[in-house]
Design a protein around this motif. Sequence first.
Motif: not given
Length: 412
Positions: A140-151
């Motif tokens: 969940v944390v990887i998604g919440i924070l990692g998607v910021r980089v991807l987006a």
Amino acid sequence: MATGVTRSQRFVLALVCAVAVSTIYAIQPVLATAGSSLGLARGSLGWLVAAGQVGYFVGLVLLVPLGDVVNRRRLITVHLALTAVGAAVVAVAPNGAVAVTGLAIAGLFAVVVQVTVAYVAAVSAPNERGRNIGAVTSGVVIGILGVRVLAGVLGDTVSWRAVYALLAMLCVALAFTVRATLDPDRGTPGARYAQVLASMGRLVRTDRLFLSRGLITFLLFASFGTLWSGLAFPLGTDPWNFGTTQIGLFGLVGLAGALGAARAGRWADSGRAQAITGSALALLTASWLLIARTEATLWLLIIGIILLDFAVQAVHVSSQHLLTAAHPDQASSVIGAYMSFYSLGSALGAITTTWAYGTWGWSGSCWVGAAYSFAALALWGLAQATRIARPAAPDRARPLPVELAASNECCW
């Protein structure tokens, strides 16, 4: 019945959580760009973030309890497919209204995250429950924070819409993967949907552990949402003037802090969930003193973000461990009801940070975030004081979890 979770299954489940929750948070680092593309005024941008959280709240109340009634593997598969539909709508949205609708649909079915956590809690051996929940929740944390980089990267190089097209495809691929790799889990024998919904209402009215943890989580994620829904504003203006890629990279900073709290599940297994909660909430409150300092250097902000995300994850894992241990036969409904506080808190943080920033600037947003975290710490402290003052009056509405009984730890 606890059958255990293999390493490969943990990986798949963590990936499900990461991708599903990303559909809610991908909009944050590209908020200004998306709003301009969709014709929205700056004062209305908070609703792009809040739409997913509102949909998530509805799903937590109405959809997650189904996990106590039907086969959770099938439910995870269907929810992933429908999350893909919502993400696809956002990717092609011609205006703000359609985008908000797509985000709400994605948020509604992104509650697959909580069905996944409930699945893990139900099939894990008792002495591994905290570790497995911590491992899957790290997704969940990887998604919440990692998607910021991807987006952020896609927003600068392709389009802000590209990340939602990619997430839609990933959700479809994971739906097939879950079907092929997970063991079926049929929920609680004899459970009825109406009964499960009624039990959620009773939790709020009668269960002190649940109510305490729910209110702490509401304030915890209001503080979390204040940071991550508003951070793009000060970074995108003077003196920094960062683009979406640079803003998105701050997700890596938060990711480092959140993954550092992965051991929180093991600490909770050893009966230290309450101590973790108090220490982490104090750390969360202190982190805002550093986050507010963005004028001359970003190093203090970076340290503050690491501390904030470490603290949030530590409290979150500890709370889920305590609640699923206390209600092992109602894992889905308990997690769904608990996470409704998370969803409402995140939506509150998203709305209030845009308002505070427009009124008082970044310092105003930071004061709001610190107020939320301090209120959570005060609530935890009040609960501990109540326990000390009334040691002979245990909560008889439910049995103590095994690990709490063993460690003599208070139910609050």
